[in-house]
Design a protein around this motif. Structure first.
Motif, PDB file in Angstrom:
ATOM      1  N   GLY A 108       8.803 -48.486 -67.002  1.00 48.77           N
ATOM      2  CA  GLY A 108       8.933 -46.918 -67.231  1.00 48.77           C
ATOM      3  C   GLY A 108      10.044 -46.563 -68.102  1.00 48.77           C
ATOM      4  N   ASN A 109       9.926 -45.152 -68.573  1.00 45.88           N
ATOM      5  CA  ASN A 109      10.847 -44.531 -69.318  1.00 45.88           C
ATOM      6  C   ASN A 109      11.635 -43.585 -68.520  1.00 45.88           C
ATOM      7  N   SER A 110      12.836 -43.856 -68.502  1.00 48.16           N
ATOM      8  CA  SER A 110      14.078 -42.870 -67.711  1.00 48.16           C
ATOM      9  C   SER A 110      14.300 -41.619 -68.324  1.00 48.16           C
ATOM     10  N   PRO A 111      14.207 -40.570 -67.750  1.00 48.04           N
ATOM     11  CA  PRO A 111      14.362 -39.289 -68.374  1.00 48.04           C
ATOM     12  C   PRO A 111      15.922 -39.239 -68.541  1.00 48.04           C
ATOM     13  N   GLY A 112      16.906 -39.995 -68.153  1.00 47.18           N
ATOM     14  CA  GLY A 112      18.351 -39.979 -68.197  1.00 47.18           C
ATOM     15  C   GLY A 112      18.580 -40.581 -69.650  1.00 47.18           C
ATOM     16  N   VAL A 113      17.961 -41.638 -69.749  1.00 53.01           N
ATOM     17  CA  VAL A 113      18.087 -42.549 -71.175  1.00 53.01           C
ATOM     18  C   VAL A 113      17.763 -41.486 -72.210  1.00 53.01           C
ATOM     19  N   GLN A 114      16.448 -40.731 -72.309  1.00 54.26           N
ATOM     20  CA  GLN A 114      16.021 -39.799 -73.291  1.00 54.26           C
ATOM     21  C   GLN A 114      16.802 -38.693 -73.223  1.00 54.26           C
ATOM     22  N   LYS A 115      17.872 -38.331 -72.332  1.00 50.16           N
ATOM     23  CA  LYS A 115      18.725 -37.408 -72.777  1.00 50.16           C
ATOM     24  C   LYS A 115      20.145 -37.687 -73.438  1.00 50.16           C
ATOM     25  N   GLY A 116      20.127 -39.174 -73.649  1.00 49.60           N
ATOM     26  CA  GLY A 116      21.233 -39.688 -74.051  1.00 49.60           C
ATOM     27  C   GLY A 116      22.240 -40.761 -73.137  1.00 49.60           C
ATOM     28  N   GLY A 117      21.904 -40.985 -71.851  1.00 52.00           N
ATOM     29  CA  GLY A 117      22.719 -41.711 -70.993  1.00 52.00           C
ATOM     30  C   GLY A 117      22.204 -43.227 -71.390  1.00 52.00           C
ATOM     31  N   LYS A 118      23.092 -43.975 -70.579  1.00 46.03           N
ATOM     32  CA  LYS A 118      22.757 -45.497 -70.789  1.00 46.03           C
ATOM     33  C   LYS A 118      22.518 -46.270 -69.525  1.00 46.03           C
ATOM     34  N   LEU A 119      21.538 -46.829 -69.804  1.00 50.38           N
ATOM     35  CA  LEU A 119      20.977 -47.903 -68.542  1.00 50.38           C
ATOM     36  C   LEU A 119      21.884 -48.904 -68.387  1.00 50.38           C
ATOM     37  N   VAL A 120      22.750 -48.996 -67.445  1.00 53.30           N
ATOM     38  CA  VAL A 120      23.676 -50.124 -66.954  1.00 53.30           C
ATOM     39  C   VAL A 120      22.795 -50.756 -65.970  1.00 53.30           C
ATOM     40  N   GLN A 121      22.545 -52.338 -66.193  1.00 49.69           N
ATOM     41  CA  GLN A 121      22.022 -53.025 -65.084  1.00 49.69           C
ATOM     42  C   GLN A 121      22.884 -53.702 -64.378  1.00 49.69           C
ATOM     43  N   LYS A 122      22.920 -53.582 -62.906  1.00 49.66           N
ATOM     44  CA  LYS A 122      24.083 -54.071 -62.166  1.00 49.66           C
ATOM     45  C   LYS A 122      23.616 -55.213 -61.390  1.00 49.66           C
ATOM     46  N   LEU A 123      22.471 -55.567 -61.543  1.00 51.40           N
ATOM     47  CA  LEU A 123      21.814 -56.792 -60.784  1.00 51.40           C
ATOM     48  C   LEU A 123      20.728 -57.295 -61.623  1.00 51.40           C
ATOM     49  N   ARG A 124      20.722 -58.601 -62.009  1.00 54.84           N
ATOM     50  CA  ARG A 124      19.900 -59.375 -62.687  1.00 54.84           C
ATOM     51  C   ARG A 124      18.841 -60.047 -61.998  1.00 54.84           C
ATOM     52  N   LYS A 125      19.159 -60.410 -60.834  1.00 49.09           N
ATOM     53  CA  LYS A 125      18.199 -61.208 -59.960  1.00 49.09           C
ATOM     54  C   LYS A 125      18.269 -60.663 -58.486  1.00 49.09           C
ATOM     55  N   ILE A 126      17.172 -60.944 -58.068  1.00 42.96           N
ATOM     56  CA  ILE A 126      17.322 -60.442 -56.600  1.00 42.96           C
ATOM     57  C   ILE A 126      16.630 -61.553 -55.340  1.00 42.96           C
ATOM     58  N   THR A 127      17.262 -61.716 -54.293  1.00 43.32           N
ATOM     59  CA  THR A 127      17.018 -63.125 -53.698  1.00 43.32           C
ATOM     60  C   THR A 127      15.930 -62.694 -52.663  1.00 43.32           C
ATOM     61  N   LEU A 128      14.829 -63.492 -52.773  1.00 42.80           N
ATOM     62  CA  LEU A 128      13.674 -63.437 -51.864  1.00 42.80           C
ATOM     63  C   LEU A 128      13.356 -64.670 -50.783  1.00 42.80           C
ATOM     64  N   ARG A 129      13.001 -64.344 -49.744  1.00 43.33           N
ATOM     65  CA  ARG A 129      12.595 -65.513 -48.892  1.00 43.33           C
ATOM     66  C   ARG A 129      11.097 -65.191 -48.482  1.00 43.33           C
ATOM     67  N   GLY A 130      10.395 -66.376 -48.416  1.00 42.62           N
ATOM     68  CA  GLY A 130       9.010 -66.419 -48.153  1.00 42.62           C
ATOM     69  C   GLY A 130       8.215 -67.498 -48.541  1.00 42.62           C
ATOM     70  N   ALA A 131       6.997 -67.607 -48.221  1.00 42.46           N
ATOM     71  CA  ALA A 131       6.090 -68.890 -48.740  1.00 42.46           C
ATOM     72  C   ALA A 131       5.934 -69.103 -50.045  1.00 42.46           C
ATOM     73  N   ALA A 132       6.128 -70.169 -50.821  1.00 39.47           N
ATOM     74  CA  ALA A 132       6.121 -70.451 -52.121  1.00 39.47           C
ATOM     75  C   ALA A 132       5.097 -69.765 -52.970  1.00 39.47           C
TER      76      ALA A 132
END
Length: 184
Positions: A108-132
């Motif tokens: 998706g495209n963020s309206p905040g980025v289109q207004k001049g804001g900067k997307l800052v990624q705080k988390l690169r991976k998420i931990t999941l548990r379940g069947a393979a």
């Protein structure tokens, strides 16, 4: 999850000297656990490159002298000075749930980025548990509703048939407001 094959050979002798000799021949000592019994083996170091230096989660097919095992990379040990791989631990995939770190993918495209804001990624991976079989290649995060100063949190992410182990209040991404727009 993506798939990768590593061909290895069983280790006859375990110990510090034998491990050092294997590394000198460009092999990596490794162990497979979580199944009926532990399997100590070694494999050429070049086969680990695609597995280690990528953000993707891989299901590894271990071919150890003809015996086939399904596994995931659980842990690695690196040399403290030259960053070469010293040892690898694999967890055999059985009918029990597994815990895996899966990369996040923004859509998706963020309206905040289109207004001049900067997307800052705080988390690169998420931990999941379940069947393979239920673990996805990547978890998609929709940022099309993020305006200036807003964030998307782990609680807003939905993944089918798996459990998210990260704290639900943890921010995944934020739209920072630049100095030029703060006074307005």
């Amino acid at each position: 999850m993506k798939k990768l094959e590593i061909v290895g050979f069983k280790r006859a002798n375990l110990g510090k000297k034998e491990s050092k000799d294997l590394r000198a021949e460009a092999n990596i000592p490794a162990v497979l656990y979580g199944g009926a019994n532990q399997v100590h083996f070694y494999a050429p170091a070049i086969l680990f490159r695609d597995l280690l230096f990528t953000p993707d989660a891989y299901e590894v097919t271990l071919n150890i002298e003809g015996d086939i095992y399904r596994a995931i990379l659980q842990d690695t040990q690196f040399h403290p000075v030259n960053d070469s791989l010293l040892h690898a631990d694999f967890l055999e995939i059985t009918d029990k749930p597994i815990k895996v770190n899966v990369p996040l993918k923004f859509v998706g495209n963020s309206p905040g980025v289109q207004k001049g804001g900067k997307l800052v990624q705080k988390l690169r991976k998420i931990t999941l548990r379940g069947a393979a079989e239920n673990i996805p290649d990547a978890v998609e995060v929709n940022i099309s509703h993020l305006d200036l100063g807003k964030s998307v949190r782990v609680s807003e992410v939905k993944v089918e048939n798996v459990e998210i182990l990260n704290a639900l209040a943890l921010p995944i991404a934020t739209i920072d407001i630049p100095r030029s727009l703060r006074g307005k």
